[in-house]
Scaffold this active site. Structure first.
Site, short mmCIF file in Angstrom:
data_model
loop_
_atom_site.label_atom_id
_atom_site.label_comp_id
_atom_site.label_asym_id
_atom_site.label_seq_id
_atom_site.Cartn_x
_atom_site.Cartn_y
_atom_site.Cartn_z
N ASN A 78 -7.22 -2.48 14.54
CA ASN A 78 -8.18 -2.72 13.71
C ASN A 78 -8.62 -4.28 12.82
O ASN A 78 -9.91 -4.12 12.14
CB ASN A 78 -9.12 -1.58 13.41
CG ASN A 78 -8.44 -1.36 12.03
OD1 ASN A 78 -7.82 -1.75 11.63
ND2 ASN A 78 -8.95 -0.26 10.99
N GLU A 115 -10.11 -1.54 5.26
CA GLU A 115 -10.28 -1.37 7.30
C GLU A 115 -11.27 -2.64 7.14
O GLU A 115 -12.74 -2.90 5.40
CB GLU A 115 -11.12 -0.03 6.63
CG GLU A 115 -9.33 0.64 6.51
CD GLU A 115 -8.35 0.75 7.69
OE1 GLU A 115 -8.40 -0.18 8.30
OE2 GLU A 115 -8.24 1.98 8.10
N ASP A 129 0.75 -1.51 0.23
CA ASP A 129 -0.44 0.02 0.34
C ASP A 129 0.93 1.29 -0.38
O ASP A 129 2.08 1.26 0.71
CB ASP A 129 -1.25 -0.52 1.19
CG ASP A 129 -0.50 -0.72 2.51
OD1 ASP A 129 1.11 -0.67 2.97
OD2 ASP A 129 -1.05 -0.98 3.53
N HIS A 134 -6.61 -4.85 10.30
CA HIS A 134 -6.94 -4.26 9.03
C HIS A 134 -5.33 -5.25 8.25
O HIS A 134 -4.84 -5.34 9.09
CB HIS A 134 -6.98 -3.14 8.33
CG HIS A 134 -5.95 -2.06 9.16
ND1 HIS A 134 -6.27 -1.00 9.31
CD2 HIS A 134 -4.72 -2.88 9.53
CE1 HIS A 134 -4.46 -0.72 9.59
NE2 HIS A 134 -3.39 -1.42 9.28
C1 F6R Z 1 1.62 -1.24 5.85
C2 F6R Z 1 0.31 -1.94 6.18
C3 F6R Z 1 -0.71 -2.29 7.60
C4 F6R Z 1 0.37 -2.17 8.87
C5 F6R Z 1 -0.65 -2.34 9.69
C6 F6R Z 1 0.15 -2.16 11.12
O1 F6R Z 1 1.83 -1.67 4.58
O2 F6R Z 1 -0.11 -2.35 5.71
O3 F6R Z 1 -1.71 -3.08 7.89
O4 F6R Z 1 0.98 -3.84 8.58
O5 F6R Z 1 -1.42 -0.69 9.95
O6 F6R Z 1 1.32 -1.06 11.37
P1 F6R Z 1 2.60 -1.41 12.31
O7 F6R Z 1 3.14 -2.42 11.97
O8 F6R Z 1 2.60 0.15 12.08
O9 F6R Z 1 1.44 -1.21 13.14
#
Ligand code: F6R
Length: 241
Positions: free
Chosen positions: A136, A143, A67, A138
């Protein structure tokens, strides 16, 4: 689904790096799906060291990141393009032409999203997809919602994600409200999925993903239906299992 619990985040990082290293040793021209955020940082540090020691070769691999934020330039300090260069690509023998992060700046983001999915298929599909998980539930920026969206698409970030990611920006107001993200089918089509979760703030999302129903309100729960998925957790993230 396999769940492995380690003492701490450093061990989780080493375990994830070991799986990626094994993938690249077995198949040097692997297609890797890569993630950003805090979770994969220890993994990337280990991979950099393994590359320095000559254990892992990145020269023939191809990568597709999950992403990118919409509306911030690629060299912005918080962009995922920049993150990947800073945390991994600038420090290993990768051919940058083979690394891909979706563009969040193009005028026609839907066209970018469709082309990104097509490119992955043309590359032969993802061999190993590395994932983090949001508080959450994701994965990528898929989301919570009433459905699983199959293809790469533009996402409105939820308040929970905006708050969680404020730590990377000067203020909450600076966090982009939209992102472009790989969809659930592209993630599920990966031949192997490695999810990293560390810290107590991930414990509920991990429990719901591992033990709850398969439910688009917890997008990671779909991984339970994947034939080759491993969750690498530290004790805190596993504390509600
Ligand atoms: C990042 C992504 C997100 C993160 C998630 C956890 O490329 O796709 O799904 O993996 O938000 O983020 P952290 O590791 O910063 O807690």
């Amino acid at each position: 689904m396999q769940v492995c619990v380690f003492e701490n985040a450093a061990q989780v990082g080493k375990a994830a790096a070991t799986l990626i290293a094994a993938q690249l040793i077995e198949k040097p021209d692997s297609v890797l799906g890569l993630a950003t955020g805090s979770s994969p940082v220890p993994c990337y540090k280990n991979l950099i060291e393994m590359n320095r020691q000559g254990v892992v070769d990145f020269s023939r691999m191809t990568s597709y990141n999950l992403d990118e934020y919409v509306g911030i330039p690629e060299d912005h300090v918080c962009s995922y393009h920049r993150f990947m260069n800073d945390e991994l690509f600038d420090h290993v023998n990768v051919n940058k032409a083979n690394t891909h992060v979706p563009s969040g700046l193009a005028e026609d983001l839907d066209a970018v999203a469709a082309a990104y999915d097509e490119d992955i298929v043309k590359a032969g599909g993802i061999d190993l997809q590395l994932l983090g998980i949001g508080r959450n539930g994701h994965i990528g920026f898929n989301e919570p919602g009433d459905k699983f969206i199959p293809g790469c698409h533009v996402v409105e970030l939820t308040q929970s994600t905006i708050e969680a990611n404020t730590r990377f920006f000067d203020s909450e107001a600076d966090v982009p409200r939209k992102a472009i993200s790989l969809g659930i089918s592209s993630i599920m089509n990966a031949r192997k999925v490695v999810l990293i979760a560390t810290g107590a703030d991930k414990a509920e999302a991990v429990r719901l993903s591992v033990k709850g129903a398969v439910d688009p309100q917890v997008q990671a729960s779909i991984l339970r239906t994947h034939p080759n998925v491993i969750f690498l957790l530290d004790k805190a993230a596993a504390s509600q299992l």
